[in-house]
Design an enzyme around this catalytic site. Structure first.
Site, PDB file in Angstrom:
ATOM      1  CD1 TRP A 199      -2.450  -2.001   0.285  1.00 46.30           C
ATOM      2  CD2 TRP A 199      -3.418  -0.520   1.448  1.00 46.30           C
ATOM      3  NE1 TRP A 199      -3.622  -2.202   0.003  1.00 46.30           N
ATOM      4  CE2 TRP A 199      -4.289  -1.558   1.158  1.00 46.30           C
ATOM      5  CE3 TRP A 199      -4.029   0.680   2.559  1.00 46.30           C
ATOM      6  CZ2 TRP A 199      -5.867  -1.473   1.342  1.00 46.30           C
ATOM      7  CZ3 TRP A 199      -5.449   0.415   2.816  1.00 46.30           C
ATOM      8  CH2 TRP A 199      -6.341  -0.631   2.336  1.00 46.30           C
ATOM      9  CE  LYS A 231      -7.375  -6.535   6.067  1.00 49.25           C
ATOM     10  NZ  LYS A 231      -6.215  -7.514   5.174  1.00 49.25           N
ATOM     11  CG  ASP A 281      -4.864  -4.016   3.846  1.00 48.69           C
ATOM     12  OD1 ASP A 281      -6.043  -4.438   3.937  1.00 48.69           O
ATOM     13  OD2 ASP A 281      -4.276  -4.886   3.222  1.00 48.69           O
ATOM     14  CG  ASP A 326       3.648  -3.279  10.609  1.00 48.31           C
ATOM     15  OD1 ASP A 326       3.765  -4.138  11.381  1.00 48.31           O
ATOM     16  OD2 ASP A 326       2.746  -3.413   9.556  1.00 48.31           O
TER      17      ASP A 326
END
Length: 206
Positions: A62, A161, A121, A80
């Site tokens: 992404w 998501k 996501d 992350d």
């Protein structure tokens, strides 16, 4: 450990997946790139010069899409818990995006820039217990929403998501309270049997 028939079947499906093959040939790190590409083509989320935050970014597909579309005058911040190989035009931070100290570090890097788009996501590590997995999925979506509400500029957008199931409608109502409009997207690259969909919040409320 001996592979089960189910794991062998999944591996064969993955290898033969046209989006997996296309990602390899076009240099994307994961097939998920085409989920974002399709949504962005439809909804015009990413524009040159924008500031984008990619939550749960690894392995980085992404961020690859976003960096290409914001161009040299834009900026992508990728966050992350897992490490991620560098991507040109992407500022990567490894850590927990709902940890206060980590968020403060992010805000220092952000400086006086306004965030135009937050996207997530993220999916939980699957335990195999449907009710537990669904609850963890909704919790991650709620954390991403909290981050978006704290950092998006007024009028900004949020793409996340979510797996349909218990808690989905309640979470959708939370998004409707935070954004002027909320739409559901199910891109072609999202496997048909999966309950995953993407909720897009447009126009962050003051």
């Amino acid at each position: 450990m001996k592979r089960t028939k189910t794991s062998k079947s999944w591996m064969m499906e993955h290898i033969n997946d046209p989006f997996v093959q296309r990602a390899k040939s076009e240099g994307f790190r994961a097939r998920a790139a085409y989920k974002l590409t399709e949504i962005d083509d439809k909804d015009k989320l990413i524009r040159p010069g924008m500031v984008v935050v990619d939550l749960g970014a690894a392995p980085g597909s992404w961020s690859q899409v976003a960096a290409a579309r914001v161009g040299e005058k834009g900026k992508v911040f990728a966050l992350d818990l897992l490490p991620m190989e560098p991507i040109r035009g992407v500022e990567f931070m490894q850590g927990d995006f709902h940890d206060e100290a980590f968020v403060e570090h992010f805000e220092v890097l952000l400086g006086d820039r306004e965030v135009d788009l937050v996207m997530s996501d993220i999916a939980p590590n699957i335990s195999g217990v449907p009710t537990s997995d669904q609850a963890r999925s909704i919790h991650l979506a709620e954390l991403a929403l909290d981050f978006a509400q704290a950092h998006l500029s007024q009028g900004g957008r949020f793409l996340v998501k979510v797996f349909q199931g218990q808690g989905f409608e309640a979470f959708r109502k939370q998004m409707e309270a935070a954004f002027k409009s909320v739409v559901v997207r199910k891109p072609q690259a999202s496997r048909g049997r999966s309950s995953e969909v993407y909720l897009l919040g447009v126009g962050k409320r003051a």
